[in-house]
Every structure is written in structure tokens, then in C-alpha cells.
Scaffold this motif. Sequence first.
Motif, PDB file in Angstrom:
ATOM      1  N   LEU A   1       0.829  -1.209   0.000  1.00  0.00           N
ATOM      2  CA  LEU A   1       0.000   0.000   0.000  1.00  0.00           C
ATOM      3  C   LEU A   1       0.863   1.258   0.000  1.00  0.00           C
ATOM      4  N   LYS A   2       1.917   1.256   0.797  1.00  0.00           N
ATOM      5  CA  LYS A   2       2.783   2.420   0.876  1.00  0.00           C
ATOM      6  C   LYS A   2       3.468   2.702  -0.457  1.00  0.00           C
ATOM      7  N   ARG A   3       3.988   1.668  -1.102  1.00  0.00           N
ATOM      8  CA  ARG A   3       4.698   1.861  -2.366  1.00  0.00           C
ATOM      9  C   ARG A   3       3.737   2.161  -3.507  1.00  0.00           C
ATOM     10  N   SER A   4       2.563   1.601  -3.488  1.00  0.00           N
ATOM     11  CA  SER A   4       1.605   1.892  -4.553  1.00  0.00           C
ATOM     12  C   SER A   4       1.154   3.353  -4.510  1.00  0.00           C
ATOM     13  N   LYS A   5       1.034   3.934  -3.321  1.00  0.00           N
ATOM     14  CA  LYS A   5       0.670   5.353  -3.217  1.00  0.00           C
ATOM     15  C   LYS A   5       1.784   6.245  -3.747  1.00  0.00           C
ATOM     16  N   SER A   6       3.022   5.866  -3.464  1.00  0.00           N
ATOM     17  CA  SER A   6       4.149   6.684  -3.949  1.00  0.00           C
ATOM     18  C   SER A   6       4.309   6.600  -5.459  1.00  0.00           C
ATOM     19  N   LEU A   7       3.822   5.539  -6.103  1.00  0.00           N
ATOM     20  CA  LEU A   7       3.951   5.387  -7.545  1.00  0.00           C
ATOM     21  C   LEU A   7       2.836   6.073  -8.330  1.00  0.00           C
ATOM     22  N   SER A  37       5.492   5.609 -14.924  1.00  0.00           N
ATOM     23  CA  SER A  37       6.221   4.411 -15.348  1.00  0.00           C
ATOM     24  C   SER A  37       5.427   3.167 -14.956  1.00  0.00           C
ATOM     25  N   LEU A  38       4.896   2.498 -15.989  1.00  0.00           N
ATOM     26  CA  LEU A  38       4.088   1.317 -15.736  1.00  0.00           C
ATOM     27  C   LEU A  38       4.918   0.146 -15.230  1.00  0.00           C
ATOM     28  N   TRP A  39       6.181   0.076 -15.649  1.00  0.00           N
ATOM     29  CA  TRP A  39       7.005  -1.058 -15.242  1.00  0.00           C
ATOM     30  C   TRP A  39       7.233  -1.084 -13.740  1.00  0.00           C
ATOM     31  N   ARG A  40       7.209   0.098 -13.113  1.00  0.00           N
ATOM     32  CA  ARG A  40       7.359   0.127 -11.664  1.00  0.00           C
ATOM     33  C   ARG A  40       6.147  -0.520 -10.973  1.00  0.00           C
ATOM     34  N   ALA A  41       4.981  -0.271 -11.514  1.00  0.00           N
ATOM     35  CA  ALA A  41       3.781  -0.901 -10.957  1.00  0.00           C
ATOM     36  C   ALA A  41       3.813  -2.413 -11.161  1.00  0.00           C
ATOM     37  N   ASP A  42       4.264  -2.828 -12.368  1.00  0.00           N
ATOM     38  CA  ASP A  42       4.377  -4.268 -12.631  1.00  0.00           C
ATOM     39  C   ASP A  42       5.413  -4.920 -11.715  1.00  0.00           C
ATOM     40  N   LEU A  43       6.535  -4.244 -11.539  1.00  0.00           N
ATOM     41  CA  LEU A  43       7.583  -4.787 -10.675  1.00  0.00           C
ATOM     42  C   LEU A  43       7.107  -4.897  -9.229  1.00  0.00           C
ATOM     43  N   ASN A  52      -7.412  -7.818  -3.071  1.00  0.00           N
ATOM     44  CA  ASN A  52      -7.203  -6.384  -2.817  1.00  0.00           C
ATOM     45  C   ASN A  52      -5.985  -5.872  -3.581  1.00  0.00           C
ATOM     46  N   PHE A  53      -4.933  -6.677  -3.623  1.00  0.00           N
ATOM     47  CA  PHE A  53      -3.721  -6.273  -4.349  1.00  0.00           C
ATOM     48  C   PHE A  53      -4.006  -6.108  -5.843  1.00  0.00           C
ATOM     49  N   VAL A  54      -4.736  -7.040  -6.422  1.00  0.00           N
ATOM     50  CA  VAL A  54      -5.040  -6.962  -7.856  1.00  0.00           C
ATOM     51  C   VAL A  54      -5.903  -5.742  -8.156  1.00  0.00           C
ATOM     52  N   SER A  55      -6.860  -5.469  -7.294  1.00  0.00           N
ATOM     53  CA  SER A  55      -7.708  -4.292  -7.504  1.00  0.00           C
ATOM     54  C   SER A  55      -6.884  -3.002  -7.442  1.00  0.00           C
ATOM     55  N   ARG A  56      -5.999  -2.894  -6.458  1.00  0.00           N
ATOM     56  CA  ARG A  56      -5.164  -1.689  -6.349  1.00  0.00           C
ATOM     57  C   ARG A  56      -4.146  -1.620  -7.491  1.00  0.00           C
ATOM     58  N   TYR A  57      -3.681  -2.749  -7.939  1.00  0.00           N
ATOM     59  CA  TYR A  57      -2.737  -2.772  -9.064  1.00  0.00           C
ATOM     60  C   TYR A  57      -3.409  -2.253 -10.332  1.00  0.00           C
ATOM     61  N   ASN A  58      -4.636  -2.675 -10.590  1.00  0.00           N
ATOM     62  CA  ASN A  58      -5.361  -2.177 -11.762  1.00  0.00           C
ATOM     63  C   ASN A  58      -5.642  -0.684 -11.645  1.00  0.00           C
ATOM     64  N   ASP A  59      -6.015  -0.198 -10.462  1.00  0.00           N
ATOM     65  CA  ASP A  59      -6.239   1.234 -10.268  1.00  0.00           C
ATOM     66  C   ASP A  59      -4.953   2.021 -10.493  1.00  0.00           C
ATOM     67  N   VAL A  88      -4.202   5.014 -13.302  1.00  0.00           N
ATOM     68  CA  VAL A  88      -3.701   6.355 -12.953  1.00  0.00           C
ATOM     69  C   VAL A  88      -2.433   6.656 -13.747  1.00  0.00           C
ATOM     70  N   MET A  89      -1.526   5.705 -13.849  1.00  0.00           N
ATOM     71  CA  MET A  89      -0.276   5.914 -14.581  1.00  0.00           C
ATOM     72  C   MET A  89      -0.519   6.116 -16.073  1.00  0.00           C
ATOM     73  N   ILE A  90      -1.457   5.354 -16.617  1.00  0.00           N
ATOM     74  CA  ILE A  90      -1.794   5.549 -18.035  1.00  0.00           C
ATOM     75  C   ILE A  90      -2.395   6.927 -18.252  1.00  0.00           C
TER      76      ILE A  90
END
Length: 242
Positions: free
Chosen positions: A122-128, A133-139, A220-227, A231-233
Motif C-alpha cells: 500500500l505504501k509503495r503503490s501510493k508513492s507510484l 512508469s508502468l514497469w514500476r507498478a508491474d515490478l 485487494n492487491f489486484v484491484s489496487r494494481y489495476n487502479d 492512474v499511470m496511463i
Amino acid sequence: MDGRLVAGGSACARPGTGQAPPGVDAIPQRAIGATGRYDGQAIFGPVQPKDALMADAKFDSDSLPGVVSTAASDLSSLRPSLVENALTEALPLPDIMFGGAVLVAVIMFHAFWIRIITSSYLKRSKSLKSRASLWRADLLFIVTIMMLLALHLAEVVVWSAALMFGDIVENWSAAAYFAANCYTALGEPFSLPREWRIVPPIIGMSGIFAFAWTASVLVNFVSRYNDLREVMIGHREAAPES
């Protein structure tokens, strides 16, 4: 005895005569009395008096209380042993206590690390979210999945250690293989001693609990990953216009 059965009841003599009935060759001579009538006692012997039969069936009435008390004491001593044996067979306490203690330790271990993994994601997803950069979200998502996998493998190691230190399995390789199969509910690769037969189902229960918990967190992780990707797109599409 006029008309009584001869030879097991297969035929009857004619009353008042010594003649054999139709279908019977002859009546034995000793069955014909002096009067020329059929005498069943000549074959079957004299009939014993009723009193003689009752005398043979009598037993010592003085011994009856002792027999009853002995039977009652045997039953009273038998009932607790039957109940104890039934409970021991159905619910063997040593392996239930051992397996239950390790199950609680595994679930607490899972809870501790799942909380750390969740808070980190959660902390890292908010900072991204401020980056495009989509690769950061994928990583981040890949690393999170690998951490969940490592957590479950660590729990298999915990069960392997319990099997080894409990002297249930001979070596670490067999213990890890056994724990992994039971933890993932694939079944027992080999049978444990009879006194530890409840441990494999308990290992399977711990795996079911842990995987269910991980599945709920993963949703929950998959839902936040898609969100996060959306946002990045959006940031990436808005960058050329600015």
C-alpha cells in the motif's frame, strides 16, 4: 399312543392295528406291544416324569447373589475402559495437541508477515501514483507475489521443523516433502505412525486457512494494481498535451 408318528413323523400307524400305513414298508416289531397296538415307548423309551425334568434343571440358588455381584463389578470396570478406549481412538490427544499448537504458530506467523507485506504494498503503490512508469507498478506487483510465495514456503519449513523435532519423520527431505503435500491438500505421500495419524489433516487445515487469507489479500492487491495502472496511463496520456 394311537396314531403317533414313526421315524421322525414321516408316517402314522393305523389305530388299533399293527399294520403299516400306505407308503411305509413295515413297523418295527418292538414297536408292537403285546396287545397288538403301536407302542411308541418301545422305540423312544419311557417318558420321564415332570418332577425329574425339573430336578435336572435346578441350580444352587445360594450362588445367584455372588454371580450377580461379580457380573455387576465386571460391567462397572468395563464401561470406563470402553469409553476411554473409544475417545482415545477417535480423538488421540497427543497429536491433536501437537498439531494444534503448530497450527496456531503457523497462523500467527502468517498474520505477522501478511500485515508487513500488505502495508509495504500500500505504501509503495501510493508513492507510484505520481509517476507515469508502468514497469514500476508491474515490478511492485511481481515482488509482492513472490513475497507471498516465500511466506507459504516458509510455513512449509515451519511444519517440516515441527515434524523433525517431534521425531515424526526421519530426515529433512522427507519432512519437507510430506509437509508440502499436506499443506497444499494434495494428500499424504506416505503414512505416519498410528499415534500421529491426525497431524496430516491438521497440516492441511493450516494450509487451507493460510491460502484463504492470502487469496482475500491478493484480491485487494489486484484491484489496487489495476487502479494504479489506470492512474499511470492517465498521467502518460496527459503528459504530451502539457
